[in-house]
Write a protein that holds these residues in place. Structure first.
Motif, PDB file in Angstrom:
ATOM      1  N   GLN A   1      -2.669  19.385 -12.135  1.00 26.78           N
ATOM      2  CA  GLN A   1      -4.008  19.342 -12.722  1.00 26.78           C
ATOM      3  C   GLN A   1      -4.002  19.639 -14.217  1.00 26.78           C
ATOM      4  OE1 GLN A   1      -6.551  18.324 -11.035  1.00 26.78           O
ATOM      5  NE2 GLN A   1      -5.872  18.509  -8.910  1.00 26.78           N
ATOM      6  N   GLU A   2      -2.931  20.231 -14.714  1.00 27.47           N
ATOM      7  CA  GLU A   2      -2.859  20.622 -16.114  1.00 27.47           C
ATOM      8  C   GLU A   2      -2.225  19.563 -17.007  1.00 27.47           C
ATOM      9  OE1 GLU A   2      -0.730  24.260 -16.104  1.00 27.47           O
ATOM     10  OE2 GLU A   2      -2.270  25.363 -15.013  1.00 27.47           O
ATOM     11  N   GLY A   3      -1.380  18.709 -16.456  1.00 23.37           N
ATOM     12  CA  GLY A   3      -0.697  17.704 -17.259  1.00 23.37           C
ATOM     13  C   GLY A   3       0.632  17.332 -16.648  1.00 23.37           C
ATOM     14  N   SER A   4       1.526  16.776 -17.474  1.00 22.07           N
ATOM     15  CA  SER A   4       2.844  16.340 -17.014  1.00 22.07           C
ATOM     16  C   SER A   4       3.925  17.165 -17.693  1.00 22.07           C
ATOM     17  CB  SER A   4       3.048  14.854 -17.319  1.00 22.07           C
ATOM     18  OG  SER A   4       2.133  14.063 -16.592  1.00 22.07           O
ATOM     19  N   PHE A   5       4.950  17.533 -16.909  1.00 25.21           N
ATOM     20  CA  PHE A   5       5.996  18.421 -17.389  1.00 25.21           C
ATOM     21  C   PHE A   5       7.367  17.885 -16.969  1.00 25.21           C
ATOM     22  CE2 PHE A   5       2.106  20.621 -16.559  1.00 25.21           C
ATOM     23  CZ  PHE A   5       1.945  21.516 -17.604  1.00 25.21           C
ATOM     24  N   ILE A   6       8.355  18.062 -17.840  1.00 26.42           N
ATOM     25  CA  ILE A   6       9.743  17.790 -17.502  1.00 26.42           C
ATOM     26  C   ILE A   6      10.506  19.090 -17.673  1.00 26.42           C
ATOM     27  CG2 ILE A   6      11.842  16.507 -18.071  1.00 26.42           C
ATOM     28  CD1 ILE A   6      10.132  14.192 -18.999  1.00 26.42           C
ATOM     29  N   ASP A   7      11.055  19.592 -16.582  1.00 25.92           N
ATOM     30  CA  ASP A   7      11.739  20.890 -16.579  1.00 25.92           C
ATOM     31  C   ASP A   7      10.834  21.998 -17.118  1.00 25.92           C
ATOM     32  OD1 ASP A   7      13.996  19.760 -15.507  1.00 25.92           O
ATOM     33  OD2 ASP A   7      14.965  19.455 -17.443  1.00 25.92           O
ATOM     34  N   GLY A   8       9.555  21.946 -16.758  1.00 24.35           N
ATOM     35  CA  GLY A   8       8.616  22.986 -17.149  1.00 24.35           C
ATOM     36  C   GLY A   8       8.050  22.845 -18.541  1.00 24.35           C
ATOM     37  N   VAL A   9       8.524  21.860 -19.303  1.00 25.07           N
ATOM     38  CA  VAL A   9       8.039  21.645 -20.665  1.00 25.07           C
ATOM     39  C   VAL A   9       6.995  20.525 -20.656  1.00 25.07           C
ATOM     40  CG1 VAL A   9       8.676  21.005 -23.024  1.00 25.07           C
ATOM     41  CG2 VAL A   9      10.236  22.403 -21.642  1.00 25.07           C
ATOM     42  N   ARG A  10       5.824  20.803 -21.188  1.00 21.44           N
ATOM     43  CA  ARG A  10       4.752  19.820 -21.200  1.00 21.44           C
ATOM     44  C   ARG A  10       5.145  18.616 -22.050  1.00 21.44           C
ATOM     45  NH1 ARG A  10      -0.713  20.790 -20.217  1.00 21.44           N
ATOM     46  NH2 ARG A  10      -2.100  19.097 -20.861  1.00 21.44           N
ATOM     47  N   VAL A  11       5.002  17.410 -21.493  1.00 22.85           N
ATOM     48  CA  VAL A  11       5.375  16.199 -22.226  1.00 22.85           C
ATOM     49  C   VAL A  11       4.195  15.248 -22.442  1.00 22.85           C
ATOM     50  CG1 VAL A  11       7.802  16.216 -21.568  1.00 22.85           C
ATOM     51  CG2 VAL A  11       6.137  15.126 -20.052  1.00 22.85           C
ATOM     52  N   SER A  12       3.101  15.432 -21.698  1.00 21.38           N
ATOM     53  CA  SER A  12       1.922  14.583 -21.901  1.00 21.38           C
ATOM     54  C   SER A  12       0.710  15.216 -21.235  1.00 21.38           C
ATOM     55  CB  SER A  12       2.148  13.178 -21.352  1.00 21.38           C
ATOM     56  OG  SER A  12       2.030  13.150 -19.940  1.00 21.38           O
ATOM     57  N   ASP A  13      -0.460  14.658 -21.539  1.00 23.71           N
ATOM     58  CA  ASP A  13      -1.719  15.123 -20.951  1.00 23.71           C
ATOM     59  C   ASP A  13      -2.047  14.392 -19.651  1.00 23.71           C
ATOM     60  OD1 ASP A  13      -2.121  16.894 -23.059  1.00 23.71           O
ATOM     61  OD2 ASP A  13      -3.169  15.393 -24.268  1.00 23.71           O
ATOM     62  N   THR A  14      -1.167  13.531 -19.177  1.00 22.18           N
ATOM     63  CA  THR A  14      -1.410  12.803 -17.933  1.00 22.18           C
ATOM     64  C   THR A  14      -1.465  13.784 -16.765  1.00 22.18           C
ATOM     65  OG1 THR A  14      -0.267  10.840 -18.774  1.00 22.18           O
ATOM     66  CG2 THR A  14      -0.570  10.998 -16.393  1.00 22.18           C
ATOM     67  N   THR A  15      -2.584  13.811 -16.051  1.00 20.17           N
ATOM     68  CA  THR A  15      -2.761  14.727 -14.933  1.00 20.17           C
ATOM     69  C   THR A  15      -2.610  13.996 -13.606  1.00 20.17           C
ATOM     70  OG1 THR A  15      -5.145  14.392 -14.712  1.00 20.17           O
ATOM     71  CG2 THR A  15      -4.407  16.042 -16.332  1.00 20.17           C
ATOM     72  N   ILE A  16      -2.612  14.765 -12.526  1.00 23.41           N
ATOM     73  CA  ILE A  16      -2.494  14.186 -11.188  1.00 23.41           C
ATOM     74  C   ILE A  16      -3.659  13.244 -10.905  1.00 23.41           C
ATOM     75  CG2 ILE A  16      -3.694  16.083 -10.043  1.00 23.41           C
ATOM     76  CD1 ILE A  16      -0.532  14.364  -8.674  1.00 23.41           C
ATOM     77  N   ASN A  17      -4.817  13.512 -11.484  1.00 20.94           N
ATOM     78  CA  ASN A  17      -5.973  12.635 -11.279  1.00 20.94           C
ATOM     79  C   ASN A  17      -5.779  11.284 -11.946  1.00 20.94           C
ATOM     80  OD1 ASN A  17      -7.345  14.664  -9.835  1.00 20.94           O
ATOM     81  ND2 ASN A  17      -8.173  15.546 -11.721  1.00 20.94           N
TER      82      ASN A  17
END
Length: 302
Positions: free
Chosen positions: A238-254
Motif C-alpha cells: 500500500q505504500e509503494g514499490s521496494f527492491i530489497d527494502g529500498v523504495r524504488v517507485s510510488d507504484t502501489t498494490i492498487n
C-alpha cells in the motif's frame, strides 16, 4: 515484522542500543553500501563496521552479499527490513491476511522478445543453440534452469487465487538475477526493469559480473563464465514499490489492478536504449547460489 519484547528477542532489541548500528540502518535506508563506504561515512575502521554488520545480520535487520568489485570481492550490505512492530504485552499482532505462495520455474515464461546474446540451459545440458532466439520457443524451454539475453524481455503469467471478496495487500517476488555477458569481467552493469500488469515497478542496476567464481548450485557441466547472480526481492504494498527494502517507485498494490479471475503478468526486461544495457541472466533451482526459482507471495485482506 512483529517482535515481542522479551528476553528471547534480545539479539534483535540490542541492535538499537548502539548509535553506530542505528546509524548503519539509517545509511542503508538510502541504498546498499559496501563496508568501505560505511567505514568512511561512520569515520570508524572497517573491522569495527564488520562486527556491527554481523550483529545486524544475525538479527535479520540487514543482509549482505559478496560481489565482484574493481579491486576484487567486496561485501555489499542491504537493509532487509522496512518496518518492525514491537509488542510489549506479550501478545503479537495476528496477521489476518490470507497468504498465497508458490514458485514459478524460470523456464515457464509465457512471452518473450529478446536479442542475442541469448540461451537456455537445463540442469543437464544446453537447450538448443546459443545466440539463437528461436529456441526460446522450443517446447523444451519449460525445463530451463538458466536463461540469458542481451536485451528485450521475458514475461511470466502468475496465477491469481484470490477469491471475489478479497483485497490484495502486498505482492512479493524474489529471484536470482544478474546481467548477461559472454565473458567474465569485473564491471558489467545492467539496468534491469521490473513491470507487473504493465505498471512500472522500478529499475535495478546490477553492479557487475561474477564470472570468476562458480555458483554453489551451478552444475559441473556448465562451461560458460556466468556462474551466479544476486538475490533480489521485489515488494509492492500500500505504500509503494521496494527492491530489497529500498523504495524504488510510488507504484502501489492498487496500481497493479489485481482482481478476481485475472492472472498477474510479471515482466523482466533490459532495454536496448538503456544507459547500461548489460542484458539479463536468470538462475533457477539447480543453478547459481540460491536453490530456488521465482518465488511469489501474495497477501490479501478479507
Amino acid at each position: 515484522m512483529n517482535i515481542e519484547v522479551n528476553l528471547e528477542n534480545m539479539q534483535f532489541l540490542e541492535c538499537f542500543s548502539s548509535p553506530t548500528r542505528v546509524r548503519i540502518i539509517e545509511l542503508l535506508g538510502s541504498g546498499p553500501m559496501n563496508i568501505k563506504s560505511l567505514s568512511e561515512a561512520l569515520a570508524i575502521k572497517s573491522p569495527i563496521v564488520t562486527r556491527h554488520i554481523q550483529r545486524l545480520q544475525e538479527a535479520g535487520i540487514i543482509r549482505s552479499e559478496t560481489i565482484a568489485g574493481k579491486r576484487g570481492l567486496q561485501k555489499l550490505c542491504y537493509l532487509q527490513l522496512s518496518q518492525a512492530t514491537l509488542h510489549f504485552k506479550g501478545v503479537p499482532a495476528i496477521d489476518t491476511r490470507k497468504k498465497y505462495a508458490f514458485s514459478i520455474p524460470i523456464g515457464h515464461y509465457s512471452a518473450y522478445e529478446i536479442k542475442p546474446t541469448c540461451g537456455l540451459a537445463s540442469e543437464t545440458s544446453m537447450i538448443g543453440m546459443c545466440d539463437d532466439p528461436r529456441y526460446f520457443a522450443d517446447p523444451e524451454h519449460v525445463a530451463a534452469k538458466a536463461l540469458w539475453f542481451g536485451s528485450g524481455y521475458v514475461e511470466y503469467r502468475i496465477p491469481n487465487y484470490m477469491i471475489a471478496n478479497e483485497q490484495p495487500d502486498s505482492l512479493e517476488l524474489s529471484m536470482e538475477i544478474c546481467s548477461e555477458t559472454p565473458c567474465a569481467v569485473n564491471h558489467y552493469p545492467s539496468d534491469i526493469m521490473f513491470t507487473i500488469n504493465d505498471a512500472p515497478i522500478g529499475v535495478w542496476t546490477y553492479p557487475g559480473d561474477f564470472g570468476g567464481v562458480r555458483g554453489v548450485y551451478t552444475p559441473e557441466w556448465w562451461y560458460k563464465n556466468i556462474h551466479y547472480g544476486l538475490m533480489k526481492t521485489i515488494r509492492v504494498n500500500q505504500e509503494g514499490s521496494f527492491i530489497d527494502g529500498v523504495r524504488v517507485s510510488d507504484t502501489t498494490i492498487n496500481d497493479l489492478q489485481l482482481t478476481y479471475g485475472k492472472e498477474i503478468l510479471f515482466r523482466i526486461s533490459c532495454s536496448a536504449t538503456a544507459k547500461n544495457c548489460g542484458g539479463v541472466t536468470l538462475f533457477g533451482s539447480g543453478f547459481g547460489n540460491y536453490n530456488q526459482d521465482i518465488d511469489v507471495v501474495l497477501r490479501c485482506r478479507p
